[in-house]
Design a protein around this motif. Structure first.
Motif, PDB file in Angstrom:
ATOM      1  N   ASN A 343      -2.781 -36.755  31.587  1.00  0.00           N
ATOM      2  CA  ASN A 343      -2.287 -37.039  30.241  1.00  0.00           C
ATOM      3  C   ASN A 343      -0.974 -37.831  30.330  1.00  0.00           C
ATOM      4  OD1 ASN A 343      -4.337 -35.554  28.747  1.00  0.00           O
ATOM      5  ND2 ASN A 343      -3.394 -33.708  29.633  1.00  0.00           N
ATOM      6  N   LYS A 345       1.740 -41.089  28.319  1.00  0.00           N
ATOM      7  CA  LYS A 345       2.179 -41.731  27.074  1.00  0.00           C
ATOM      8  C   LYS A 345       2.253 -43.235  27.262  1.00  0.00           C
ATOM      9  CE  LYS A 345       4.966 -37.852  25.373  1.00  0.00           C
ATOM     10  NZ  LYS A 345       6.326 -37.421  24.948  1.00  0.00           N
ATOM     11  N   PRO A 399      -3.028 -46.916  23.918  1.00  0.00           N
ATOM     12  CA  PRO A 399      -3.569 -45.558  23.926  1.00  0.00           C
ATOM     13  C   PRO A 399      -5.096 -45.597  24.061  1.00  0.00           C
ATOM     14  CG  PRO A 399      -2.988 -46.195  21.694  1.00  0.00           C
ATOM     15  CD  PRO A 399      -2.524 -47.316  22.580  1.00  0.00           C
ATOM     16  N   TYR A 429      -5.907 -40.116  30.069  1.00  0.00           N
ATOM     17  CA  TYR A 429      -5.763 -40.078  28.610  1.00  0.00           C
ATOM     18  C   TYR A 429      -4.357 -40.567  28.241  1.00  0.00           C
ATOM     19  CZ  TYR A 429      -9.823 -37.097  29.212  1.00  0.00           C
ATOM     20  OH  TYR A 429     -11.047 -36.612  29.571  1.00  0.00           O
ATOM     21  N   ARG A 431      -1.696 -41.622  25.085  1.00  0.00           N
ATOM     22  CA  ARG A 431      -1.438 -41.451  23.650  1.00  0.00           C
ATOM     23  C   ARG A 431      -0.078 -42.040  23.266  1.00  0.00           C
ATOM     24  NH1 ARG A 431       1.973 -37.040  23.230  1.00  0.00           N
ATOM     25  NH2 ARG A 431       2.023 -35.674  25.057  1.00  0.00           N
TER      26      ARG A 431
END
Length: 431
Positions: A343, A345, A399, A429, A431
């Motif tokens: 995960n 950014k 993203p 992933y 975001r």
């Protein structure tokens, strides 16, 4: 009244006659000795007043055999009893009485001294050791059992026991292959399994066989995997079938199939092309002749399983080999993922890495990404792999959910091809 008196007189006369017969003089001086030089019969002699005789054999703490011999009056006071009439390994006396087959025994029994019929001592612990194209047979002889009738009249003094070697192959009968020996070993030249070897021993009371060695032939099969992951254990399974020689009495010997436990097996490999075959693992068969050997997968190599020549008491096993098969080694992915987790950014960076075995691998690998729109893997870039490790770091601008993988190509190790592989899916992933 006369009839009753006559009957009574007849009974008295009969009883008097029986008493007189039962009180016949007992024979004396019963002796036993060997008849002739061949020791094939026991000669019994006695003294009496030229009477008919009944000769029997009595067991002393042994079962009495059913031997009975009647001699008429006027015949010599001696008789040769064949040694075959005496059961082996017992203690006996010869009993002589006055009597006939019709009238029965009419005197007390006179007996010889007790004597034993101990047969020869069987050789034991026979084993075979290869000697060039032949075999050296060895055996041992246990101590003779305790003699409970020392110095009996049939003891043979200063006797030397000889061991006569006999041999047979399938389709043959057991035959003598050499002169009797006092040694506990014999070299047999130009002998290979299958065969059965025995030693025959004999004394005045009988012959016996002992010291048997079976020369066994074998065949072995092996299921060798065609591919295996580097550094993981691969299992080789198979079966050993043994052929042994069986010799029924008075018949030709035959071969029988067996699948015993305990047969040693050796896994061989050839480390580099043209190199000598060397052991990579060992095992033994279990019930049914089955075996399993596990080996740590190294570079791509051929493997085969052999049954080595092995010897133990009572048997010697000849060698055999399975067919050689190549196990192709495949690169093993030890780790693959995103440094710091999957995960991330937007604006940060992601490092996709993988570690593989062998750790000495140096190559160029391809990073790919799954294109959802095109429904196929697309090229990202080539990254260098050094000592089995590679990584690629890049900035994250959009993203979304992404999937990557490394494509590791074939390479060469120890002179043979090392099969490449593909890592599992590496999700990211953003975001």
């Amino acid at each position: 009244m006369r009839r009753v008196l006559a009957a009574a007189l007849a009974m008295v006369v009969g009883a008097a006659t029986l008493t007189a017969c039962a009180s016949d003089p007992t024979p004396t001086d019963v002796t036993v000795g060997w008849s002739g030089d061949g020791r094939t019969a026991v000669e019994v002699t006695w003294k009496d007043d030229n009477a008919p005789n009944r000769i029997t054999i009595e067991g002393v703490l042994s079962t009495s055999p059913s031997y009975v011999k009647y001699l008429s009056a006027g015949e010599p006071n001696s008789w040769a009893i064949p040694t075959s009439a005496f059961p082996a390994d017992g203690n006996y006396k010869v009993a002589v009485a006055i009597g006939t087959s019709q009238g029965g025994v009419t005197s007390k029994l006179a007996r010889s001294d007790v004597f034993d019929t101990d047969g020869p001592v069987r050789p034991i612990n026979a084993a075979a050791s290869p000697r060039g194209n032949g075999v050296l047979m060895t055996w041992s002889v246990p101590p003779a059992p305790q003699d409970f009738t020392p110095n009996d009249p049939l003891d043979v003094k200063d006797r030397t026991q000889r061991y006569v070697p006999v041999l047979a192959k399938p389709g043959q009968r057991l035959e003598v292959i050499g002169a009797g020996t006092t040694s506990t070993q014999q070299l047999i030249k130009s002998l290979r399994p299958p065969y059965v070897f025995q030693l025959r021993v004999q004394n005045e009371w009988g012959a016996r066989a002992g010291g048997q060695v079976l020369g066994l032939t074998t065949s072995v099969t092996a299921a060798i995997p065609s591919k295996a992951r580097f550094s993981l254990r691969a299992k080789i399974r198979g079966r050993v079938v043994v052929q042994q020689v069986v010799c029924p009495p008075e018949s030709a010997c035959t071969q029988q199939r067996a699948t015993p436990a305990g047969v040693p097996v050796v896994l061989l490999t050839q480390p580099t092309p043209g190199a000598r075959w060397t052991p990579a693992g060992r095992g033994k068969t279990t019930a049914g002749g089955h075996y399993e050997i596990s080996v740590v997968t190294g570079p791509t190599r051929p493997y085969k399983v052999i049954v080595p020549v092995s010897s133990r008491v009572g048997s010697i096993t000849d060698t055999s080999s399975s067919k050689a098969s190549l196990t192709r080694s495949v690169v093993r992915v030890a780790l693959a993922g995103i440094a710091g987790g999957q995960n991330k950014k937007v604006g940060s960076a992601a490092t996709i890495y993988t570690w593989v075995l062998p750790a000495t691998m140096n190559s160029n690998v391809v990073l790919q990404m799954w294109n959802q729109k095109l429904h196929r893997w697309v090229f990202v870039r080539v990254t260098p792999m050094r000592a089995g490790k590679t990584q690629f770091t890049f900035p994250l601008k959009k993203p979304g959910a992404y999937v990557y993988r490394y494509l590791i190509p074939n390479s060469v190790m120890a002179g043979r091809q090392l099969a490449g592989t593909v890592t599992g899916h590496i999700p990211l992933y953003v975001r």
